[in-house]
Write a protein that holds these residues in place. Structure first.
Motif, mmCIF file in Angstrom:
data_model
loop_
_atom_site.group_PDB
_atom_site.id
_atom_site.type_symbol
_atom_site.label_atom_id
_atom_site.label_comp_id
_atom_site.label_asym_id
_atom_site.label_seq_id
_atom_site.Cartn_x
_atom_site.Cartn_y
_atom_site.Cartn_z
ATOM 1 N N LEU A 1 39.864 45.202 42.243
ATOM 2 C CA LEU A 1 41.203 45.795 42.922
ATOM 3 C C LEU A 1 41.138 47.031 42.539
ATOM 4 O O LEU A 1 41.245 47.209 41.161
ATOM 5 N N GLU B 1 46.736 48.231 42.783
ATOM 6 C CA GLU B 1 47.033 47.063 43.615
ATOM 7 C C GLU B 1 47.010 45.639 42.516
ATOM 8 O O GLU B 1 47.493 44.460 43.007
ATOM 9 N N ALA C 1 42.451 40.215 38.905
ATOM 10 C CA ALA C 1 42.369 41.304 39.877
ATOM 11 C C ALA C 1 41.372 42.186 39.499
ATOM 12 O O ALA C 1 40.745 43.032 40.259
ATOM 13 N N GLU D 1 41.305 37.712 50.484
ATOM 14 C CA GLU D 1 42.175 38.043 49.209
ATOM 15 C C GLU D 1 43.452 37.169 49.432
ATOM 16 O O GLU D 1 43.690 36.815 48.203
ATOM 17 N N VAL E 1 44.326 34.791 45.975
ATOM 18 C CA VAL E 1 45.899 34.945 45.527
ATOM 19 C C VAL E 1 46.343 33.229 45.129
ATOM 20 O O VAL E 1 46.575 32.718 44.242
ATOM 21 N N GLU F 1 51.957 38.260 43.628
ATOM 22 C CA GLU F 1 51.707 37.325 44.707
ATOM 23 C C GLU F 1 51.187 36.093 43.990
ATOM 24 O O GLU F 1 51.348 35.009 44.596
ATOM 25 N N SER F 2 50.365 36.488 43.048
ATOM 26 C CA SER F 2 49.863 34.953 42.341
ATOM 27 C C SER F 2 50.976 34.386 41.504
ATOM 28 O O SER F 2 50.936 32.859 41.808
ATOM 29 N N PHE G 1 48.858 42.151 43.098
ATOM 30 C CA PHE G 1 48.222 40.926 43.051
ATOM 31 C C PHE G 1 48.678 40.071 42.084
ATOM 32 O O PHE G 1 48.820 38.873 42.235
#
Length: 574
Positions: free
Chosen positions: A258, A262, A253, A222, A226, A269-270, A266
């Motif tokens: 996912l 979540e 995602a 994971e 990302v 974070e990306s 995601f």
């Protein structure tokens, strides 16, 4: 890099591995198909020696380490790409003993991806030339994968609903590749082609992988997913809006399976990974002046390190560095000393720029304050190296500075002295000199307003690039005044060893510090004129400074006067 095909190419026969012919003595030659072995051997010499000179060849990329050439279709072979890669330096040669060559990795990955049904260049052959156990050069040949645009060009051509569907399809295709165990570690727009499905159109598009050397045949975890999405989003910055980048991360995602709870995490974070990729690539590009590359040359020895542009003669740099050590040599060369303060020396001298043209150079020589100072400089870089790196970084961002030609550091293992050679900005004066004669130089209000607007825009551009100059005083801005009414003033920032930060975003207190330094100028610049500069500066930055910030600037300036034992009431601004 290989041929057009919606269907996969079937491996006709096991690879043929054979010793190279005597003409060039390749250590290893691996040909994908026995049916093509004779044809490949017949053409290998031309591919290896100088493929760019072959009939119909198009040079795609050329550098010190690698050359890529496209060759047109010539039966029985289709259009192909030939890639040469040279192994430079002892460290790289030692590594070549311990791991597979890039050519072999690309070849084997191409075969593996084709067997998996993943669109990728079809390998024709690879060859290696070695000196004993050490690799010297490699060559790979692939069929051209034509008829498909890069992912950025594909998305740029679409609008509205089609564009949304395409983003979702690209996200699904990337998630599918990851689920099948294909990880493109350099997930960049230039490494992905888009093939629209004849049946499904945009919704059924497929991605073709180009950079086979960066393919890892494993499913990414994971954290890696990302990062890959962040890399792709970063490479599509010029094509996608911020909302579309976020949508691409969300669609990926969802396609990766996912949970709904979540997907938002995601996405965040990306986008954070995209920012980190941008900063990392900017730092990498800024450091290119410190490594041997197409544009820059580096020579190192136990007692000296030389960094220079490749179009600048080495002998010229060495001779200028010697001038700074000998006053009599300076006199005989007709040099003009601009400043000589303790361990620092700056002078102007005429010289040959390496291309047969005579130029005037400004040479700045600095010496370490002590052995401890030299040790500190060995860690953080000498003043000369910091200025050399900053000059390259600012020029790359479009910030005007004198062009840096070369740097010589001297001292065993640590820089005891550094000599930096830059261009002399002809016909320039410092902003401090202009401020002292401001009413005389610009008698009309319109002339003053125009000059201050241009100055505010120049400083605003510096800071909009997230560049912090620790000593942005009026003495460190060179000005070339316009020669006619239709021209604009030109500003150049100097004393670049004081550039402390080039990204990320500057804290607000650093903007205020810069304003304080510029505000420390003679009273000949009126309060109204200072406000004109501030308005232009705010416009260039796209921000506004409240009264509390301006009051803080004046407080900082009063403290500066107090430290330097100057009378603020007498010499400070109105």
């Amino acid at each position: 890099m290989s041929r057009t095909a919606a269907g996969t190419h079937v491996l006709a026969a096991p690879p043929v591995e054979e010793p190279a012919a005597a003409w060039a003595e390749p250590t290893r030659l691996v040909i994908e198909s026995s049916e093509r072995a004779a044809e490949v051997r017949a053409r290998l010499r031309g591919w290896a020696e100088d493929p760019a000179r072959l009939p119909g060849a198009r040079l795609v990329k050329q550098g010190r380490k690698r050359t890529v050439v496209r060759l047109p279709e010539q039966a029985p072979l289709p259009a192909i790409y030939v890639k040469q890669e040279r192994v430079l330096g002892g460290y790289e040669r030692i590594k070549s003993v311990l791991r597979r060559s890039h050519a072999r990795v690309e070849y084997e990955n191409g075969l593996a991806l084709r067997a998996m049904g993943v669109l990728a260049p079809t390998p024709i052959c690879y060859a290696e030339w070695s000196d004993g156990p050490f690799l010297q050069k490699t060559l790979t040949a692939f069929e051209e994968l034509a008829g498909a645009p890069q992912v950025d060009a594909f998305l740029a051509a679409l609008r509205d609903e089609e564009r949304k569907r395409a983003l979702a399809a690209v996200a699904r295709a990337l998630a599918s590749a990851h689920a099948r165990g294909v990880d493109l570690t350099d997930c960049h727009r230039g490494n992905l082609l888009v093939f629209a499905s004849p049946e499904g159109g945009i919704d059924g598009l497929r991605l073709a992988v180009l950079d086979l050397a960066s393919v890892r045949l494993r499913a990414p975890d994971e954290e890696a997913r990302v990062l890959r999405v962040g890399q792709l989003i970063h490479s599509l910055r010029e094509v996608l809006l911020q909302s579309e980048r976020a949508a691409l991360a969300r669609k990926y995602a969802a396609a990766a399976g996912l949970p709904v709870t979540e997907i938002g995490r995601f996405e965040c974070e990306s986008l954070e990974a995209e920012r980190e990729v941008h900063e990392q690539r900017e730092r990498s590009r800024d450091r290119r002046c410190l490594v041997d590359s197409t544009e820059f040359a580096v020579e190192r020895s136990a007692s000296r390190r030389i960094f220079r542009r490749r179009d600048v003669a080495l002998d010229m740099l060495v001779s200028l560095a010697h001038l700074g050590k000998d006053e009599r040599a300076l006199e005989s060369a007709g040099a003009r000393i601009l400043h000589s303060e303790g361990r620092n020396l700056g002078f102007v001298v005429d010289g040959n720029d390496g291309r047969g043209e005579r130029r005037r150079f400004f040479v700045k020589r600095t010496r370490a304050s002590s052995l401890f100072g030299a040790l500190v400089d060995a860690v953080r870089g000498s003043r000369g190296r910091r200025a050399w790196k900053a000059a390259h970084a600012l020029a790359r961002r479009g910030v005007p500075t004198p062009k840096a030609y070369g740097l010589i550091e001297e001292g065993p293992l640590m820089p005891l002295s550094a000599t930096l050679v830059v261009e002399l900005i002809e016909g320039s004066v410092t902003l401090r000199e202009i401020a002292a004669r401001f009413p005389d130089l610009f008698p009309s209000r319109s002339a003053r307003a125009r000059f201050l607007g241009e100055l505010g825009a120049a400083v605003g551009k510096l800071h909009s690039q997230c560049v912090f100059h620790d000593d942005l005083a009026t003495k460190n801005i060179l000005v070339q005044l316009p020669k006619s009414s239709g021209e604009s003033a030109r500003f150049h920032f100097i004393d670049l060893d004081a550039v402390r930060s080039v990204g990320p975003a500057m804290p607000r207190e650093l903007y205020l510090r810069a304003l304080m330094q510029l505000d420390d100028c003679p009273r000949t610049v009126s309060r109204v004129d200072r406000l004109r500069f501030l308005i232009a500066y705010e416009s260039a930055l796209g921000t506004r400074f409240p009264k509390s910030d301006l009051a803080e600037v004046r407080r900082m300036l009063r403290e500066r006067f107090l430290r330097s034992k100057r009378d603020f009431a007498k010499d400070g601004p109105h």
